[in-house]
Design an enzyme around this catalytic site. Structure first.
Site, mmCIF file in Angstrom:
data_model
loop_
_atom_site.group_PDB
_atom_site.id
_atom_site.type_symbol
_atom_site.label_atom_id
_atom_site.label_comp_id
_atom_site.label_asym_id
_atom_site.label_seq_id
_atom_site.Cartn_x
_atom_site.Cartn_y
_atom_site.Cartn_z
ATOM 1 N N ASP A 119 3.026 38.764 -9.288
ATOM 2 C CA ASP A 119 1.958 37.903 -8.834
ATOM 3 C C ASP A 119 0.473 38.394 -9.353
ATOM 4 O O ASP A 119 0.053 39.713 -9.045
ATOM 5 C CB ASP A 119 1.674 37.718 -7.174
ATOM 6 C CG ASP A 119 0.719 36.695 -6.686
ATOM 7 O OD1 ASP A 119 0.892 35.511 -7.310
ATOM 8 O OD2 ASP A 119 0.116 37.151 -5.969
ATOM 9 N N LYS A 172 6.199 37.939 0.782
ATOM 10 C CA LYS A 172 4.929 37.802 0.212
ATOM 11 C C LYS A 172 4.219 39.253 0.723
ATOM 12 O O LYS A 172 4.399 39.948 1.588
ATOM 13 C CB LYS A 172 4.284 36.630 0.625
ATOM 14 C CG LYS A 172 4.959 35.487 -0.323
ATOM 15 C CD LYS A 172 4.291 34.369 -0.383
ATOM 16 C CE LYS A 172 3.152 34.603 -1.632
ATOM 17 N NZ LYS A 172 2.440 33.097 -1.791
ATOM 18 N N LYS A 220 2.570 24.329 -1.741
ATOM 19 C CA LYS A 220 1.145 23.786 -1.685
ATOM 20 C C LYS A 220 1.148 22.267 -1.943
ATOM 21 O O LYS A 220 0.592 21.700 -2.906
ATOM 22 C CB LYS A 220 -0.040 24.524 -2.894
ATOM 23 C CG LYS A 220 0.075 26.114 -2.513
ATOM 24 C CD LYS A 220 -0.648 26.848 -3.552
ATOM 25 C CE LYS A 220 -0.879 28.288 -3.288
ATOM 26 N NZ LYS A 220 -1.523 28.888 -4.551
ATOM 27 N N GLU A 255 7.494 39.503 -3.392
ATOM 28 C CA GLU A 255 6.115 39.672 -4.261
ATOM 29 C C GLU A 255 5.821 41.043 -4.616
ATOM 30 O O GLU A 255 5.699 42.130 -3.566
ATOM 31 C CB GLU A 255 5.214 38.965 -3.642
ATOM 32 C CG GLU A 255 3.931 38.815 -4.220
ATOM 33 C CD GLU A 255 2.645 38.138 -3.476
ATOM 34 O OE1 GLU A 255 1.831 38.968 -3.095
ATOM 35 O OE2 GLU A 255 2.870 37.023 -3.179
ATOM 36 N N ARG A 282 0.779 -1.105 -0.063
ATOM 37 C CA ARG A 282 0.003 -0.040 -0.012
ATOM 38 C C ARG A 282 1.053 1.308 0.208
ATOM 39 O O ARG A 282 0.567 2.209 -0.713
ATOM 40 C CB ARG A 282 -0.936 -0.076 1.292
ATOM 41 C CG ARG A 282 -2.071 1.174 1.243
ATOM 42 C CD ARG A 282 -2.649 1.591 -0.161
ATOM 43 N NE ARG A 282 -3.152 0.213 -0.807
ATOM 44 C CZ ARG A 282 -3.381 0.477 -2.011
ATOM 45 N NH1 ARG A 282 -3.155 1.592 -2.659
ATOM 46 N NH2 ARG A 282 -4.076 -0.587 -2.547
#
Length: 285
Positions: A224, A169, A137, A202, A102
């Site tokens: 961005d 950011k 992410k 950013e 698995r």
């Protein structure tokens, strides 16, 4: 970026935790009906198509559980596969093969999906000089696997985590009181702590890009959520002062157009957070 030693330690932690989670005090299904000395052989069967990834990770899993398991590899990581292909054979203790099944499948299905999507993006960028980057992410606990899969698919890794690169950011900038303050505080922090980390900043509009360019030592500017026209203007403004990166909802339909604006990199969270696992099976032979 993290070292190979750090990366290997991440993989060791992933394997140890996954086996703990899945096996616990024993694979009682196998222990109940498979003799301890039973010898078996299984094949990794492809029931889909795309780019295979996780072969080398599977070998690490087999070795962790039972270093007497033998693997015959037919298809290496990064190669395209189709329905019916056999990627490898594993032979040895039947109980050990079942114990690893698995984890090997879960990892390889996920990694192959990521590698396949990454290769799709890489192909869309062909000839532009722009490279595709992943992001943070990722699925908690298995980031190393997902970023490894991006590399297998032909992409490049962004920072691994919060500790190996500075990325200022919008929230950092706002909490710090503005772009220039955030940059100056960051440089002082790096000096005070004797750290050598690259700085990415950013920008939300062209005015912010102009302000960033007033500071030296910026490695890359993150352009961005800009449209195509403003991205081209941003690239022209930045010139060769630092590298450029576009981000913000860029997908298969828009990635080529952003690349043609002249950016060095495009980052996409979709590489790791929006994929469908490749269908694979481990079958006894």
């Amino acid at each position: 970026m993290i070292s190979q030693d750090q990366f290997n330690k991440e993989l060791e932690l992933i394997i140890a935790n996954a086996i703990r989670e899945d096996v616990g005090d024993g694979d009682h299904s196998s222990l109940a009906c498979i003799p301890k000395n039973a010898h078996g052989k299984a094949k990794l069967l492809v029931k889909d198509e795309g780019v295979i990834a996780g072969v080398e990770f599977a070998k690490r899993v087999f070795n962790y559980v039972d270093n007497d398991l033998n693997v015959e590899t037919l298809i290496e990581d990064g190669n395209r596969v189709k329905y019916g292909d056999v990627v490898f054979y594993v032979e040895g203790s039947s109980q050990s093969i079942l114990k690893t099944e698995r984890l090997v499948l879960n990892a390889m299905q996920r990694m192959s999906a990521i590698a396949t999507k990454t290769k799709q993006f890489v192909d869309l960028l062909e000839g532009t000089g722009t490279k595709i980057l992943d992001t943070r992410k990722t699925t908690p606990g298995i980031r190393a696997l997902e970023k490894w899969a991006v590399k297998i698919g032909g992409g490049e890794n962004h920072r691994f985590a919060l500790y190996d690169m500075i990325m200022l950011k919008d929230n950092h900038i706002d909490f710090a009181g503005g772009i220039t303050k955030a940059i100056n505080k960051t440089k002082q922090y790096l000096k005070d702590t004797n750290r050598d980390l690259r700085i990415i900043v950013e920008a939300r509009d062209l005015n912010e890009i102009e302000e960033i360019l007033q500071s030296e030592g910026i490695y890359r500017i993150l352009i961005d959520n800009f449209n195509y026209e403003d991205t081209r203007k941003a690239v022209a403004l930045i010139g060769d002062q630092c590298l450029t990166e576009s981000s913000g909802g860029i997908n298969e339909k828009t990635i080529r157009k952003y690349a043609e604006c002249g950016v060095n990199y495009i980052s996409s969270g979709a590489l790791t957070h929006s994929v469908y696992n490749m269908d694979l099976s481990l079958k006894a032979v």
